[in-house]
Design a protein around this motif. Structure first.
Motif, PDB file in Angstrom:
ATOM      1  N   LEU A 138       1.392  -1.181  -0.488  1.00  0.00           N
ATOM      2  CA  LEU A 138      -0.092   0.052  -0.082  1.00  0.00           C
ATOM      3  C   LEU A 138       0.840   1.516   0.311  1.00  0.00           C
ATOM      4  CD1 LEU A 138      -2.791  -1.343   2.578  1.00  0.00           C
ATOM      5  CD2 LEU A 138      -2.525  -0.620   0.309  1.00  0.00           C
ATOM      6  N   ILE A 139       1.977   1.488   0.718  1.00  0.00           N
ATOM      7  CA  ILE A 139       2.954   2.237   0.701  1.00  0.00           C
ATOM      8  C   ILE A 139       3.320   2.318   0.001  1.00  0.00           C
ATOM      9  CG2 ILE A 139       5.217   3.305   1.970  1.00  0.00           C
ATOM     10  CD1 ILE A 139       4.187   1.776   4.948  1.00  0.00           C
ATOM     11  N   TYR A 140       3.952   1.293  -0.925  1.00  0.00           N
ATOM     12  CA  TYR A 140       4.672   1.609  -2.774  1.00  0.00           C
ATOM     13  C   TYR A 140       3.912   1.576  -3.150  1.00  0.00           C
ATOM     14  CZ  TYR A 140       5.784  -0.451  -6.847  1.00  0.00           C
ATOM     15  OH  TYR A 140       5.819  -1.138  -8.143  1.00  0.00           O
ATOM     16  N   TRP A 141       2.638   1.495  -4.043  1.00  0.00           N
ATOM     17  CA  TRP A 141       0.919   2.130  -4.601  1.00  0.00           C
ATOM     18  C   TRP A 141       1.013   3.560  -4.034  1.00  0.00           C
ATOM     19  CZ3 TRP A 141      -2.944  -2.008  -4.653  1.00  0.00           C
ATOM     20  CH2 TRP A 141      -3.018  -3.427  -5.442  1.00  0.00           C
ATOM     21  N   ILE A 142       1.252   4.473  -3.678  1.00  0.00           N
ATOM     22  CA  ILE A 142       0.832   5.536  -2.655  1.00  0.00           C
ATOM     23  C   ILE A 142       1.712   6.599  -3.044  1.00  0.00           C
ATOM     24  CG2 ILE A 142       0.729   7.345  -0.860  1.00  0.00           C
ATOM     25  CD1 ILE A 142      -0.934   5.416   0.759  1.00  0.00           C
ATOM     26  N   LEU A 143       2.988   5.457  -2.944  1.00  0.00           N
ATOM     27  CA  LEU A 143       4.276   7.240  -3.085  1.00  0.00           C
ATOM     28  C   LEU A 143       4.337   6.508  -5.127  1.00  0.00           C
ATOM     29  CD1 LEU A 143       7.029   5.627  -0.366  1.00  0.00           C
ATOM     30  CD2 LEU A 143       5.743   8.103  -1.037  1.00  0.00           C
ATOM     31  N   LEU A 144       4.201   5.273  -5.099  1.00  0.00           N
ATOM     32  CA  LEU A 144       4.524   5.487  -6.702  1.00  0.00           C
ATOM     33  C   LEU A 144       3.495   6.444  -7.764  1.00  0.00           C
ATOM     34  CD1 LEU A 144       5.473   2.926  -8.880  1.00  0.00           C
ATOM     35  CD2 LEU A 144       3.931   1.671  -9.107  1.00  0.00           C
ATOM     36  N   PHE A 145       2.017   6.521  -7.232  1.00  0.00           N
ATOM     37  CA  PHE A 145       1.669   7.575  -8.055  1.00  0.00           C
ATOM     38  C   PHE A 145       1.333   8.727  -7.594  1.00  0.00           C
ATOM     39  CE2 PHE A 145      -0.729   2.927  -8.492  1.00  0.00           C
ATOM     40  CZ  PHE A 145      -1.613   3.167  -9.575  1.00  0.00           C
ATOM     41  N   SER A 146       2.056   8.780  -6.673  1.00  0.00           N
ATOM     42  CA  SER A 146       2.185  10.823  -5.910  1.00  0.00           C
ATOM     43  C   SER A 146       3.320  11.449  -6.421  1.00  0.00           C
ATOM     44  CB  SER A 146       2.241  10.070  -5.042  1.00  0.00           C
ATOM     45  OG  SER A 146       3.246   9.590  -3.523  1.00  0.00           O
ATOM     46  N   THR A 147       4.492  10.047  -7.017  1.00  0.00           N
ATOM     47  CA  THR A 147       6.170  10.792  -7.614  1.00  0.00           C
ATOM     48  C   THR A 147       5.760  10.777  -8.892  1.00  0.00           C
ATOM     49  OG1 THR A 147       6.700   8.557  -7.266  1.00  0.00           O
ATOM     50  CG2 THR A 147       6.891   9.935  -5.144  1.00  0.00           C
ATOM     51  N   GLY A 148       5.253   9.819  -9.454  1.00  0.00           N
ATOM     52  CA  GLY A 148       4.935  10.230 -11.063  1.00  0.00           C
ATOM     53  C   GLY A 148       6.277   8.299 -11.428  1.00  0.00           C
ATOM     54  N   GLN A 149       6.176   7.901 -10.164  1.00  0.00           N
ATOM     55  CA  GLN A 149       7.476   6.621 -10.889  1.00  0.00           C
ATOM     56  C   GLN A 149       6.170   5.573 -11.919  1.00  0.00           C
ATOM     57  OE1 GLN A 149      10.467   4.982 -10.915  1.00  0.00           O
ATOM     58  NE2 GLN A 149      10.857   7.098 -10.094  1.00  0.00           N
ATOM     59  N   TRP A 150       4.585   5.366 -11.675  1.00  0.00           N
ATOM     60  CA  TRP A 150       3.984   4.703 -12.127  1.00  0.00           C
ATOM     61  C   TRP A 150       3.825   4.708 -13.516  1.00  0.00           C
ATOM     62  CZ3 TRP A 150       0.424   6.508 -15.516  1.00  0.00           C
ATOM     63  CH2 TRP A 150       0.799   7.578 -15.828  1.00  0.00           C
ATOM     64  N   LYS A 151       4.401   6.228 -14.119  1.00  0.00           N
ATOM     65  CA  LYS A 151       4.808   5.783 -15.390  1.00  0.00           C
ATOM     66  C   LYS A 151       5.706   4.707 -15.867  1.00  0.00           C
ATOM     67  CE  LYS A 151       3.433  10.653 -15.739  1.00  0.00           C
ATOM     68  NZ  LYS A 151       3.659  11.912 -16.086  1.00  0.00           N
ATOM     69  N   ARG A 152       6.715   4.675 -15.518  1.00  0.00           N
ATOM     70  CA  ARG A 152       7.846   3.632 -15.001  1.00  0.00           C
ATOM     71  C   ARG A 152       7.038   2.322 -15.510  1.00  0.00           C
ATOM     72  NH1 ARG A 152      12.988   4.635 -14.922  1.00  0.00           N
ATOM     73  NH2 ARG A 152      12.850   2.900 -14.240  1.00  0.00           N
ATOM     74  N   VAL A 153       6.142   1.948 -14.999  1.00  0.00           N
ATOM     75  CA  VAL A 153       5.421   0.388 -14.414  1.00  0.00           C
ATOM     76  C   VAL A 153       4.158  -0.308 -14.940  1.00  0.00           C
ATOM     77  CG1 VAL A 153       6.600  -0.269 -12.898  1.00  0.00           C
ATOM     78  CG2 VAL A 153       4.710   1.146 -12.169  1.00  0.00           C
ATOM     79  N   ILE A 154       3.512   0.862 -15.322  1.00  0.00           N
ATOM     80  CA  ILE A 154       2.328   0.883 -16.241  1.00  0.00           C
ATOM     81  C   ILE A 154       2.482   1.151 -17.637  1.00  0.00           C
ATOM     82  CG2 ILE A 154      -0.241   1.975 -16.086  1.00  0.00           C
ATOM     83  CD1 ILE A 154       0.213   2.246 -12.856  1.00  0.00           C
ATOM     84  N   PRO A 155       1.444   0.335 -18.205  1.00  0.00           N
ATOM     85  CA  PRO A 155       1.613   0.358 -20.007  1.00  0.00           C
ATOM     86  C   PRO A 155       1.114   1.534 -20.314  1.00  0.00           C
ATOM     87  CG  PRO A 155       1.633  -1.828 -19.249  1.00  0.00           C
ATOM     88  CD  PRO A 155       1.083  -1.004 -18.360  1.00  0.00           C
ATOM     89  N   THR A 156       1.443   1.752 -21.500  1.00  0.00           N
ATOM     90  CA  THR A 156       0.117   3.544 -21.875  1.00  0.00           C
ATOM     91  C   THR A 156       0.126   3.788 -22.838  1.00  0.00           C
ATOM     92  OG1 THR A 156       1.991   5.071 -21.158  1.00  0.00           O
ATOM     93  CG2 THR A 156       1.013   5.069 -19.749  1.00  0.00           C
ATOM     94  N   SER A 157       0.403   2.357 -23.855  1.00  0.00           N
ATOM     95  CA  SER A 157       0.824   2.602 -25.151  1.00  0.00           C
ATOM     96  C   SER A 157       0.873   0.936 -25.788  1.00  0.00           C
ATOM     97  CB  SER A 157       2.157   3.027 -25.501  1.00  0.00           C
ATOM     98  OG  SER A 157       2.091   2.771 -27.358  1.00  0.00           O
ATOM     99  N   TRP A 158      -0.698   0.602 -26.591  1.00  0.00           N
ATOM    100  CA  TRP A 158      -0.550  -0.547 -26.982  1.00  0.00           C
ATOM    101  C   TRP A 158       1.146  -0.766 -28.142  1.00  0.00           C
ATOM    102  CZ3 TRP A 158      -4.288  -2.841 -25.589  1.00  0.00           C
ATOM    103  CH2 TRP A 158      -5.355  -2.633 -26.134  1.00  0.00           C
ATOM    104  N   ASP A 159       2.127   0.194 -28.562  1.00  0.00           N
ATOM    105  CA  ASP A 159       3.806  -0.890 -28.460  1.00  0.00           C
ATOM    106  C   ASP A 159       3.897  -1.479 -27.918  1.00  0.00           C
ATOM    107  OD1 ASP A 159       4.385   1.228 -27.096  1.00  0.00           O
ATOM    108  OD2 ASP A 159       5.333   2.290 -29.041  1.00  0.00           O
ATOM    109  N   VAL A 160       2.959  -1.581 -26.597  1.00  0.00           N
ATOM    110  CA  VAL A 160       4.245  -2.725 -25.494  1.00  0.00           C
ATOM    111  C   VAL A 160       4.106  -3.761 -26.273  1.00  0.00           C
ATOM    112  CG1 VAL A 160       2.186  -2.994 -24.446  1.00  0.00           C
ATOM    113  CG2 VAL A 160       4.357  -2.994 -23.341  1.00  0.00           C
ATOM    114  N   PHE A 161       2.923  -3.913 -27.120  1.00  0.00           N
ATOM    115  CA  PHE A 161       2.741  -5.468 -26.865  1.00  0.00           C
ATOM    116  C   PHE A 161       4.229  -5.964 -28.449  1.00  0.00           C
ATOM    117  CE2 PHE A 161      -1.760  -4.574 -25.463  1.00  0.00           C
ATOM    118  CZ  PHE A 161      -1.417  -5.292 -23.539  1.00  0.00           C
TER     119      PHE A 161
END
Length: 312
Positions: A138-161
């Motif tokens: 839970l702490i990891y999720w909170i910090l992940l989304f509050s610091t922008g680090q989520w952009k490194r581990v959540i796919p945001t483009s279909w070209d990932v496949f």
């Protein structure tokens, strides 16, 4: 008197046979995959495909560079808890005669209502580790989304496949893609980090909660909609997934620039010094010590702070 071949126990003759067949079969399958991947890379179509999709998916604007110290600590705690959770989970699954039992009461640090149930000391340890692992997550999720680090581990483009397919072919051919995890995980890493953090981990939590004593037993509609048999059928395969993920993850860390990778994970820098290796070695020592100390002799005093501990 020596046992004659005709009267020897069956396990002395055949217990090794099935594991040996599985091991040989796995080696053969891996060999075929390597040869197939090498052949595919020799074709013009696949070679062009890899050139077009070298392995790194597009990142959203403002994606942070590097790994912060809090992520290093979260990674260590996750590693620590996962190893002990797997150990205690296997003990819960395969131990037939527990060496101790724990029962909640209202004299310890935690006071709750309801009729207490006696559980094995192994199960108490497993559930306690689960709670700490969830808190860390839970702490990891909170910090992940509050610091922008989520952009490194959540796919945001279909070209990932297509990039992930390319990386898989490169890995299988033993001609691995260039690693640059400080700025951008390759597409296959990205997908598996996403699956682990946002699919496998919630599944482990939800199925573990259904199997625990915290789940309401007097809720017929809820229990019918979510039967415990379903939770059990999902929980163990998810645990196997985590074991496989850890094995592959550690293997790749150690074989794709170990010093640089360990600095990323444990020392929050992109250098090739030995600081990260030193922190990693210390982490391994702590985890190995915890593995051997996780015995009834040392668990009983801790468990007694939250309830009563008995031998039967």
């Amino acid at each position: 008197m020596p046992t004659s071949p005709s009267t020897a126990p069956a396990w002395t003759k055949a217990a090794w046979f099935k594991p040996a067949v599985i091991a040989v079969g796995a080696v053969v399958v891996l060999g075929i995959l390597v040869l197939l991947a090498k052949w595919l890379r020799s074709t013009e179509a696949v070679s062009s495909f890899i050139a077009t999709y070298p392995g790194y998916a597009s990142q959203p604007a403002g994606t942070p560079v590097g790994l912060p110290v809090w992520l290093n600590w979260s990674h260590f705690l996750n590693m620590f808890f996962i190893v002990l959770i797997i150990r205690s989970g296997l003990q819960v699954r395969y131990t037939t005669r527990p060496q101790g039992y724990w029962k909640r009461n209202n004299k310890g640090l935690i006071k709750t209502k309801g009729q207490p149930k006696k559980i094995s000391l192994d199960l108490w340890f497993h559930l306690s580790l689960d709670a700490l692992w969830v808190l860390n997550g839970l702490i990891y999720w909170i910090l992940l989304f509050s610091t922008g680090q989520w952009k490194r581990v959540i796919p945001t483009s279909w070209d990932v496949f297509p990039h992930a397919v390319s990386v898989a072919i490169q890995y299988a051919s033993l001609n691995w893609p260039l690693e640059n995890g400080w700025t951008n995980y390759n597409a296959l890493q990205l997908l598996f980090y996403f699956i682990t953090s946002f699919i496998a981990a919630p599944l482990a939590i939800l199925t573990g909660l259904r199997m625990s004593g915290a789940w309401p037993s007097k809720a017929p509609r809820l229990n019918k909609a979510y039967p415990i048999e379903l939770a059990r059928s999902v929980h163990f395969p998810v645990a196997i997934y985590f074991v496989a993920f850890v094995i592959v993850h550690v293997t790749l860390v150690l074989t794709t620039g170990v010093l640089r990778n360990l600095n990323h994970i444990f020392a929050a820098n992109d250098g090739e010094g030995w600081l990260g290796f030193g922190f990693f070695a210390a982490a391994v020592v702590v985890i190995v010590a915890a593995w051997f100390l996780a015995r009834p002799l040392f668990l009983r005093p801790i468990a007694s702070l939250m309830g009563s501990v008995t031998r039967n």
